[in-house]
Design a protein around this motif. Structure first.
Motif, short mmCIF file in Angstrom:
data_model
loop_
_atom_site.label_atom_id
_atom_site.label_comp_id
_atom_site.label_asym_id
_atom_site.label_seq_id
_atom_site.Cartn_x
_atom_site.Cartn_y
_atom_site.Cartn_z
N HIS A 198 -30.76 -1.85 5.67
CA HIS A 198 -31.52 -2.87 4.94
C HIS A 198 -32.33 -2.22 3.82
O HIS A 198 -32.33 -2.71 2.67
CB HIS A 198 -32.45 -3.61 5.90
CG HIS A 198 -33.49 -4.45 5.20
ND1 HIS A 198 -33.21 -5.67 4.66
CD2 HIS A 198 -34.82 -4.20 4.95
CE1 HIS A 198 -34.30 -6.16 4.09
NE2 HIS A 198 -35.30 -5.28 4.27
N ARG A 230 -29.94 -1.05 1.02
CA ARG A 230 -29.43 -2.13 0.18
C ARG A 230 -30.53 -2.68 -0.73
O ARG A 230 -30.27 -2.99 -1.91
CB ARG A 230 -28.88 -3.26 1.05
CG ARG A 230 -27.60 -2.93 1.79
CD ARG A 230 -27.04 -4.21 2.40
NE ARG A 230 -25.97 -3.94 3.33
CZ ARG A 230 -24.71 -3.66 3.00
NH1 ARG A 230 -24.39 -3.58 1.73
NH2 ARG A 230 -23.80 -3.44 3.93
N THR A 281 -30.17 -2.64 -4.70
CA THR A 281 -30.17 -3.92 -5.41
C THR A 281 -31.14 -3.87 -6.58
O THR A 281 -30.83 -4.31 -7.70
CB THR A 281 -30.54 -5.07 -4.46
OG1 THR A 281 -29.57 -5.15 -3.42
CG2 THR A 281 -30.60 -6.39 -5.20
#
Length: 898
Positions: free
Chosen positions: A493, A496, A500
């Motif tokens: 998590h 990412r 992002t």
């Protein structure tokens, strides 16, 4: 619209729908002042009038032809030719042809009579941009008045020659609805003839290729004489030569109706260059000017007459199938990802390119969201992983940079310089003018991209400051994490989330690169223009003395540690006497000055992600191996280098360069001011690049920690044999394992296989730059070690890329061979269009004669057949039935042991 005239002069032959692209191209050349021999043209209107009575019979023959039978195709072609030879020609047409001949050339003139086939659309016509249909229509040379009408009839029939039918049928094209224009042109008695490609037809590199031989051009084009190859490099002007043995030339047979005659080349000329350096430079200038008038790379045929006059006989676009071509290069990218690396490093690098370039193009606003989405395959394929090494896919990298019309228009040459391309690439760039359906749509996209560029420029410094603030805040949060204690899904998590955000910011670093490339290119061009000298060395000094950037701070921090060592006798003795790991243990144990220990740890904290090959995930950074920092400090401590001396030296180099600049631009105050302004901005953006490179290292350092922790968990569960085996998986494979998307449970076996492959890759000799056509896996060139008198190795000219292994089939008479299959390699002395049936059936082609421009080479490239031409004595040295390996990129043919 009224029908065009049945017969037109050269000045009227401008519409390719009526005169064919061959003659429309010649008229274009003549209009622009190029030396084209006079001609007149029988248009497709005359062909339609003449063929109307026999058209039903032609269509009946075509509809019944057996496309798999060479014999039946030849029968149909012969019957169609007979129909054209017998069909009546209106008296007024016959009179007009002969009258125009007399007026244009005089009664006793000799001419070349050439056909140009026109299909249902220009893209299906001879000499089109996508398909030249090379060698399939007829040409007759040294034609006198009494044979003119018969030769014209045979040209009309050449739309249906066996070669033309095979060529079209092999591509699934319609062989009905064809028309033929015929050109009647003054015959030029060439003594040295050539074909010039304005870029390499195999690789798309903008390296001019000239193939030349003695006699008329037909001998060169039809592979009937020996030829030289000359390669002219656009940036340096260097000329590379591959001279052939030129024993014969093709000339006019003086006997009545004699046609063409092979004659010996005088002995002193046989192995000497056919064209002089002066000839080549003159030809290169002419070819570049011709390309400029057409706006696309050209395949140019021409000849020199005995008086030295140069005549242009034809120019047509070079046909490329960009769907199959990939150009690869390791320059520039090897700076970040050198040598053999791992799948994990490659996958991170590829993802980094994808998100960064997407953000760049989003910010530049030259394309809307849908247009960017449509380019997703190019974004995802800017890097390749070949033999364990990271390569730029230059085709896709240039394609992505060319999405924005403003960048495509203004910055591509500067990008090529940065990528260290010896010759620029001819690519279909989506932002270029020819990619838009109309002038209005291009103007709209260009205007939008210019507005975007101005907007980005206006807010760049503010945006970059915000980028820096975001990264420092993000990094502080990441350093508070303990990856070893986090649940794998929580770690993923965090990973990412960070990446992002990277996709929302990192495009600014590429905009900064764009500024660097543009400013550096502009500064260099202005300095060269205003001083008349190569500015390369001067620019090195002028760019010194900038504000300290991240790389400078890291260097000065290490030098400061060395200064502290030299200033402390006990510390200096320890650093001199002990090895690096022992010194680190003493620092860790508190056995050195607390002030020094604190400074050492602060350097690791700030610059611990720096190191050799710091972006390669498998390479530990300074934070993981702090004794490497000890080694750096030890090396500095043994010298007298100081921070002050480094700063003073940097400023001194700048002052010296500025004095040289002032002398070169003496009395040119405005020019000097302009250069100074450019240099100041250039120093700033170069400093920003160095700052962002540190941040990039920190981003990859965080990613290393994440995957190290995930690898540890996989090893604990027995999925991997050891934590470091995670390096042999891609980031997607690792995350898929934890997130329930893995397509195999045997990841451990997969890593063992890839570890063995990596060891094999270490032994390979990697090519620096190369081009593949078709499947990349089968087209990677392999280094061939030089072996003296190696009887199993044959060399020629690679003319159609690709690698194939199969059985040698030596063919001397194509009529005596039924057929071949894809396991067979066709070996021949030479080929012409009559061999096309066998060529298409084979898996590879090797011929003794020929060149990059020959029919053999063109057909090989068109149909993706690996082809090598110019292999001396191939039909006698290569045993029939032997297993051989053909590399159409390197031009090597190797006997493979059974």
């Amino acid at each position: 619209m009224s029908s065009p005239l049945p017969l037109v002069s050269m000045a009227e032959a401008g519409d390719p729908r009526h005169v064919g692209q061959k003659f429309a191209g010649q008229q274009h050349l003549a209009q622009h002042g190029f030396p084209v021999p006079d001609f007149f043209c029988l248009t497709t209107t005359m062909f339609q009038e003449v063929s109307r009575p026999i058209l039903p019979a032609i269509e009946q023959l075509i509809s019944a032809v057996d496309s798999t039978s060479h014999q039946d195709i030849r029968r149909v072609a012969d019957e169609i030719e007979h129909l054209f030879l017998e069909v009546p020609l209106a008296a007024e047409h016959e009179a007009a042809i002969l009258e125009t001949f007399d007026r244009t050339f005089c009664v006793d003139g000799t001419v070349a009579v050439r056909a140009s086939v026109v299909g249902r659309g220009l893209e299906e016509s001879e000499d089109s941009e996508t398909d030249p249909f090379a060698g399939v229509s007829s040409t007759f040379l040294y034609v006198r008045r009494d044979l003119l009408l018969e030769r014209i009839r045979r040209c009309w029939a050449s739309a249906y020659t066996p070669e033309a039918l095979i060529y079209r049928l092999a591509q699934g094209r319609d062989v009905r609805g064809l028309t033929v224009a015929v050109g009647v042109q003054r015959m030029v008695p060439g003594r040295r003839s050539f074909v010039a490609f304005t870029c390499d037809p195999k690789t798309t590199e903008r390296r001019m290729l000239v193939v030349a031989g003695h006699g008329i051009g037909e001998g060169v084009v039809q592979e009937k004489v020996g030829v030289d190859h000359y390669f002219i490099h656009p940036l340096t002007g260097r000329i590379d030569r591959e001279l052939g043995h030129k024993a014969e030339m093709l000339c006019e047979n003086p006997a009545p109706g004699g046609g063409l005659l092979h004659q010996p080349v005088p002995e002193p000329l046989r192995d000497a260059p056919c064209l002089s350096e002066e000839d080549l430079r003159r030809l290169a200038t002419l070819a570049r000017n011709i390309e400029r008038t057409f706006g696309a790379p050209q395949d140019i045929e021409g000849t020199f007459t005995a008086d030295g006059w140069l005549h242009v006989l034809q120019s047509r676009p070079i046909a490329f199938d960009f769907r199959k071509i990939r150009v690869w290069g390791c320059a520039n990218v090897s700076e970040s990802f050198p040598g053999v690396t791992t799948p994990l490093t490659y996958s991170l690098a590829s993802h980094f390119y994808e998100v960064s370039f997407y953000d760049l193009l989003r910010r530049m606003r030259g394309a809307d969201a849908r247009a960017l989405h449509d380019q997703t395959p190019a974004f995802q394929n800017m890097l390749g992983f070949i033999d364990g090494r990271v390569y730029h896919s230059l085709s896709n990298l240039m394609h992505v940079n060319g999405i924005n019309p403003f960048i495509a228009l203004t910055s591509m040459r500067d990008l090529e310089d940065v990528l260290q391309l010896d010759a620029s690439l001819v690519l279909r760039l989506p932002g270029h003018r020819e990619s838009f359906p109309s002038t209005a749509s291009y103007a709209l996209a260009l205007g939008r991209s210019v507005v975007g560029a101005l907007s980005v420029t206006a807010t760049f410094q503010r945006d970059f400051n915000a980028f820096e603030a975001w990264w420092k805040q993000t990094l502080a949060g990441l350093r508070s994490l303990n990856p070893a204690r986090e649940d794998p899904l929580v770690l993923i998590h965090h990973f990412r989330r960070v990446w992002t955000e990277v996709g929302n910011w990192w495009g600014l670093t590429l905009i900064n690169h764009w500024y660097i490339n543009t400013l550096f290119g502009l500064t260099r061009r202005l300095l060269r223009q205003w001083t008349g000298e190569d500015p390369s060395a001067l620019l090195v000094g002028l760019l010194c003395g900038a504000r300290p950037d991240a790389s400078t701070h890291a260097l000065l921090s290490a030098v400061a540690l060395a200064e502290s060592v030299r200033a402390d006798a006990a510390l200096a003795k320890r650093f001199e006497a002990e090895d690096a790991e022992a010194v680190w243990r003493s620092i860790e144990a508190g056995e050195v000055s607390p002030v020094f220990a604190r400074a050492f740890r602060e350097h690791l904290s700030e610059y611990g992600d720096r190191g050799v090959q710091e972006l390669n995930v498998e390479r530990p950074n300074l934070r993981e191996t702090p004794w490497e920092l000890v080694r750096i400090v030890q090396s500095y401590a043994r010298t007298s280098v100081t921070r002050e001396a480094l700063r003073a030296s940097d400023l001194a180099r700048r002052r010296e360069a500025e004095a040289q600049l002032a002398a070169l631009l003496q009395g040119q105050s405005l020019r000097k001011l302009a250069i100074q302004q450019l240099l100041e901005r250039l120093r700033t953006v170069i400093g920003l690049r160095e700052d962002s490179r540190l941040w990039r290292g920190q981003l990859f350092g965080f990613s290393k920690q994440v995957f190290a922790a995930l690898g540890q968990r996989m090893a604990e569960r027995g999925t991997l044999g050891a934590p470091l085996d995670v390096h042999y998986l891609t980031m997607k494979e690792v995350m898929d394992h934890f997130e329930g998307r893995s397509v195999t449970r045997n990841l451990g076996e997969l890593t063992r296989l890839r570890r063995r492959e990596q060891q094999d890759n270490q032994e390979r000799q990697p090519p620096r730059d190369f081009t593949t056509v078709g499947s990349v896996a089968g087209g990677i060139p392999r280094a061939v070690e030089a072996v003296v008198e190696d009887a199993s190795l044959f060399k020629g000219i690679g003319s159609s890329a690709g690698i194939v292994e199969g059985i040698a089939r030596v063919v001397r008479d194509p009529g005596a061979v039924g057929t071949l299959n894809k396991e067979d390699i066709l070996i021949a002395k030479e080929t012409d269009p009559g061999w096309l049936f066998l060529m298409l059936a084979s898996g590879g082609i090797v011929v003794e004669r020929g060149s990059m421009l020959s029919h053999t080479a063109i057909a090989g490239r068109k149909f993706g057949i690996p082809t090598v031409v110019g292999v001396a004595h191939a039909t006698t040295r290569i045993p029939d039935g032997a297993r051989i390996r053909v590399d159409g990129s390197t031009g090597s043919v190797t006997l493979v042991a059974a």
